[in-house]
Write an enzyme that holds these catalytic residues in place. Structure first.
Site, PDB file in Angstrom:
ATOM      1  N   GLY A  59       1.266  -2.425   2.284  1.00  0.00           N
ATOM      2  CA  GLY A  59       0.937  -0.998   2.855  1.00  0.00           C
ATOM      3  C   GLY A  59       0.938   0.718   1.912  1.00  0.00           C
ATOM      4  O   GLY A  59       1.843   0.717   1.595  1.00  0.00           O
ATOM      5  N   SER A  75      -4.260  -6.170   1.990  1.00  0.00           N
ATOM      6  CA  SER A  75      -4.774  -8.179   2.299  1.00  0.00           C
ATOM      7  C   SER A  75      -4.126  -8.712   2.736  1.00  0.00           C
ATOM      8  O   SER A  75      -2.648  -8.302   3.348  1.00  0.00           O
ATOM      9  CB  SER A  75      -4.444  -8.395   0.810  1.00  0.00           C
ATOM     10  OG  SER A  75      -5.038  -7.256  -0.155  1.00  0.00           O
ATOM     11  N   GLU A 133       6.155  -9.403 -13.685  1.00  0.00           N
ATOM     12  CA  GLU A 133       5.462 -10.116 -13.031  1.00  0.00           C
ATOM     13  C   GLU A 133       4.481 -10.790 -12.660  1.00  0.00           C
ATOM     14  O   GLU A 133       4.489 -11.807 -12.866  1.00  0.00           O
ATOM     15  CB  GLU A 133       5.573  -9.560 -11.247  1.00  0.00           C
ATOM     16  CG  GLU A 133       4.782 -10.221 -10.160  1.00  0.00           C
ATOM     17  CD  GLU A 133       3.901  -9.510  -9.294  1.00  0.00           C
ATOM     18  OE1 GLU A 133       3.350  -8.561  -9.250  1.00  0.00           O
ATOM     19  OE2 GLU A 133       3.009 -10.607  -9.074  1.00  0.00           O
ATOM     20  N   GLU A 173     -10.770   1.114 -14.608  1.00  0.00           N
ATOM     21  CA  GLU A 173     -11.455   2.263 -15.112  1.00  0.00           C
ATOM     22  C   GLU A 173      -9.159   2.731 -15.123  1.00  0.00           C
ATOM     23  O   GLU A 173      -8.966   3.621 -16.380  1.00  0.00           O
ATOM     24  CB  GLU A 173     -12.184   3.164 -14.338  1.00  0.00           C
ATOM     25  CG  GLU A 173     -13.459   2.679 -15.130  1.00  0.00           C
ATOM     26  CD  GLU A 173     -13.806   1.680 -14.140  1.00  0.00           C
ATOM     27  OE1 GLU A 173     -12.804   1.299 -13.168  1.00  0.00           O
ATOM     28  OE2 GLU A 173     -14.927   1.443 -14.231  1.00  0.00           O
TER      29      GLU A 173
END
Ligand SMILES: Cc1cc2nc3c(=O)[nH]c(=O)nc-3n(C[C@H](O)[C@H](O)[C@H](O)COP(=O)(O)OP(=O)(O)OC[C@H]3O[C@@H](n4cnc5c(N)ncnc54)[C@H](O)[C@@H]3O)c2cc1C
Length: 766
Positions: A498, A532, A615, A736
């Protein structure tokens, strides 16, 4: 088990660094280039003799020819450093001559003269890399004569001896001797002057044989190295200028338009550098692989032209003057681009090879033609043992039929698979042993992912927990919180991340979901968005605001809580392809114990940061492997389309670019691995892999639909992938934002006035 050996490391040896420093000390500015630009002859004889005195001219010659017996990699180091300063010496021709002469035992005298700088020898070759037709006329008393006409002889003005290829052999011709008509051409790059050379029965001495095809490959690498130097030179100039030039009261480097373009220059430069590195590591018996040198030539010279041209634009009017060094770099970049074949011609050959390899074979045999993965390093004995143990376990627990099942399995099936992997301590291998991991080293993690990818094992459903939450818990969690580790490893707990909110996307630090301390509890109100898999998650890991009175980043904490806590409401959001991937999550007086805080209150920003390191590096193999699979599939589709409807030049060109970019992504990843395993920090440069990878993925699926033509308009897994991959350059931090990051943290541009320092940390978790 077969692994490619590194023949050239991204981490230069001490000797190579020393070599680079020596050249840079000798040529530290473009004053020689400026002088040469004023006259037609171009070459700086003094610089040439200094290079000779330092032993830098014959570095790849054998010692019995007065050389140093070094290789193409060292030559490229010299050429790159000279290219950066547009040094007016025909070093590419000289090094090409060294490769020919090394193979010709009868040429000791020419080689020794070349190494000392007395003779400037080079192949007589057209600037486009083509070999001229040369006619051999046998003369009286073993003398031989050559006739030929070379309209744009590469570095032709600067050579004193021509090496001419005729009758499958190499011949030496005195450039000032009889039968040689040479007219100097005023070249675009006056520091690399061409000449029209006519040989009219010029006396020649046969010296031996060296395959011209091999010479082409070597030339492509040398020009690529020079182009990398030119691109770096252009980028250095504009980086310096963007910090110093002020407009509207700000250094121009603070403007987004400049930053994004600087990042584009860096992206191109690094693509050129990775491609060159790829070609150098492919060298076998002194010669680089054909496809790798095509890629290097195309990517590096395109980078040089792009960086030089954009550097002019970003300089404003000053960049268009004779006084400014930029025109020297522009001129050289164009010579690099056109000499030995244009980037598009090299990409075309690459594309043809790829189609031949992947398309035809695949249709013939029906096999997917999976190549062996190149991991970029040679495993130690401990790593090899680790891999054998994992392979043995997989052979037993994941035979091919089980993997097929897993690929079709529902969430429960995939959770069960993760639990089975956890049982064997193969889930969360980088976790400490005491928490069920194996404290796997970085190289072991790479081997682990490569093996899973090779076997086609689908990703674990609890990856977010394994990669993000787990490390946070074992680094910052209390003993009580660490009890969440085991169920996380077994996928009994799936996690949602979150971070984003309606009002906080790229600017994550402006998040406003509040957590108020009430007695020994935290009461959360607010919402998260784009979360997600929150609809399946058991727990949430969230950033919340606990210190509204503090500056933005200093008032944020990390909390974890179960998704079924009263007051948590998940509303799935439908994606553009119609599925449900992400959600909006509302918190209405969600009350959780104060002990749900991970790390100290208001320290969430730094707590989150420590978990992210490394990661993305381990995941690069998976990302590349999936793109490599897609491009192979596309190759088959394109061949089929061409068989039915003929060649579509536009589609072919797009395929060539996509295919070459996929190779570059792999090489970027390998460079990152090489840097990381040697202890260097990859840091913000990992954004390069991310941007190039994400943009390539998007372009690939768009291309795939176009190749399918009207069949591509029928809804299918491909239309779904085409639509969903529009998000590739948004999730995990937009392209960007990553470009800003490159401009600021790699190139040192000032931060946006309104920006927080670490806006994108949490986004890497997605
Ligand atoms: C598939 C997918 C999965 C995701 N999963 C999660 C998840 O699990 N958890 C979660 O918390 N979030 C998730 N996200 C959200 C993701 O982190 C955000 O979408 C992303 O950070 C961008 O925020 P935004 O969508 O609000 O766009 P904005 O930040 O509003 O950006 C809009 C446009 O403005 C540009 N822009 C913004 N700021 C700048 C700047 N400073 N300089 C230049 N350009 C700028 C952006 O590049 C973009 O083009 C997911 C997103 C996607 C697409």
């Amino acid at each position: 088990m077969s692994f490619n050996m590194l023949s050239y490391s991204i981490m230069r040896s001490d000797e190579q660094e020393q070599l680079d420093r020596t050249v840079r000390r000798l040529v530290s500015d473009r004053s020689a280039a400026r002088k040469a630009a004023e006259n037609v002859s171009g070459t700086d004889p003094e610089l040439l003799s200094q290079l000779g005195a330092l032993g830098l001219l014959g570095i790849s010659l054998p010692s019995d020819m007065d050389g140093s017996e070094l290789g193409l990699a060292e030559e490229c180091i010299v050429v790159e450093a000279l290219g950066e300063q547009v040094a007016p010496v025909p070093i590419v021709s000289i090094y090409l001559a060294c490769h020919i002469l090394s193979a010709c035992p009868d040429a000791t005298d020419v080689a020794a003269a070349l190494a000392s700088g007395q003779t400037v020898a080079g192949p007589l070759i057209n600037a486009d890399g083509s070999f001229p037709n040369a006619l051999v006329t046998p003369g009286i008393e073993c003398a031989t004569h050559l006739s030929s006409d070379v309209p744009f002889a590469f570095e032709g003005t600067s050579l004193t001896s021509f090496l001419v290829h005729a009758d499958d052999a190499w011949w030496v011709v005195d450039a000032h001797g009889p039968g040689v008509e040479r007219s100097d051409l005023k070249s675009l790059d006056t520091t690399r002057p061409m000449a029209r050379v006519k040989l009219v029965e010029a006396p020649a001495k046969r010296i031996g044989c060296f395959p011209p095809g091999d010479l082409q490959k070597i030339a492509q690498c040398l020009i690529a190295a020079e182009a990398v130097g030119v691109a770096q030179g252009a980028l250095n100039l504009i980086t310096e200028y963007a910090l110093q030039r002020e407009q509207f009261g700000q250094p121009i480097g603070r403007f987004q338009a400049i930053k994004q373009n600087l990042a584009n220059c860096l992206l191109k430069l690094e693509s050129g550098r990775s491609s060159l590195w790829g070609a150098l590591r492919s060298v076998a018996d002194g010669v680089p692989d054909g496809a790798a040198s095509h890629l290097a030539k195309a990517a590096a010279t395109e980078a040089a032209s792009f960086a030089a041209s954009e550097s002019v634009q970003m300089h404003g009017a000053i960049g268009c003057t004779w006084e400014h060094d930029l025109h020297l770099l522009m001129r050289r970049s164009k010579h690099c681009e056109i000499s030995f074949g244009s980037p598009s011609s090299h990409l075309q050959r690459l594309g043809e090879k790829a189609l031949e390899l992947y398309g035809a074979k695949r249709r013939k045999s029906g096999s997917s033609n999976k190549p062996e993965q190149d991991i970029g390093f040679v495993p130690s004995q401990a790593d090899a043992d680790f891999l054998i143990e994992f392979q043995t376990w997989l052979d037993e627990h994941a035979p091919p039929e089980k993997i097929s099942q897993l690929r079709r399995a529902d969430l429960a099936g995939r959770r069960a698979w993760q639990a089975e992997m956890a049982e064997g301590n193969w889930a969360g291998i980088h976790w400490p042993v005491e928490y069920g991991g194996r404290a796997a080293s970085f190289t072991q993690q790479v081997l682990y992912y490569a093996e899973l990818t090779k076997r086609g094992v689908p990703p674990l459903p609890g990856n977010r927990g394994l990669m993000l939450v787990g490390p946070t818990l074992f680094t910052h969690g209390t003993d009580e919180q660490k009890k969440l580790l085991e169920p996380t490893r077994r996928a009994d707990i799936l996690w949602a991340g979150g971070f984003s909110e309606r009002g906080a996307g790229s600017d994550l630090a402006s998040l406003s979901t509040r957590a108020v301390v009430d007695d020994e509890k935290l009461v959360i109100n607010g919402h998260k968005i784009w979360t997600s898999q929150a609809q399946y998650a058991d727990w949430m890991y969230a950033l919340v605001r606990t210190g509204p009175q503090h500056p933005k980043r200093d008032g944020i904490s990390v909390v974890v809580f179960p998704m079924d806590a009263p007051g948590v409401e998940v509303r799935p959001i439908r994606r553009n392809n119609g599925d449900y991937h992400f959600n909006e999550v509302f918190f209405n007086d969600v009350t959780i114990p104060l002990s749900s805080l991970i790390g100290p209150k208001n320290a969430g920003w730094s707590v989150n940061r420590t978990t992210m390191q490394g990661e993305h590096l381990t995941n690069f193999l998976g990302a590349h492997a999936s793109q490599a699979r897609t491009i192979r599939r596309i190759a088959g589709m394109l061949q089929q389309r061409e068989a039915e409807s003929g060649l579509d030049v536009g589609l072919r060109q797009r395929f060539n670019t996509l295919w070459s970019t996929t190779q570059i992504i792999h090489l970027h990843g390998l460079r990152n691995v090489a840097r990381f395993t040697s202890g260097a920090d990859v840091g913000s440069e990992s954004s390069i892999t991310k941007i190039v990878g994400q943009e390539n993925e998007k372009a690939m699926f768009e291309f795939l639909i176009d190749v399918m033509g009207s069949a591509g308009l029928e809804e299918s897994i491909w239309t779904s992938a085409y639509l969903s991959t529009r998000a590739s350059t948004i999730g995990g931090g937009t392209s960007e934002i990553h470009r800003n990051k490159l401009a600021e943290r790699v190139l040192g541009m000032p931060r946006d006035l309104w920006a927080d320092e670490e806006v994108d940390i949490a986004q890497a978790a997605e």
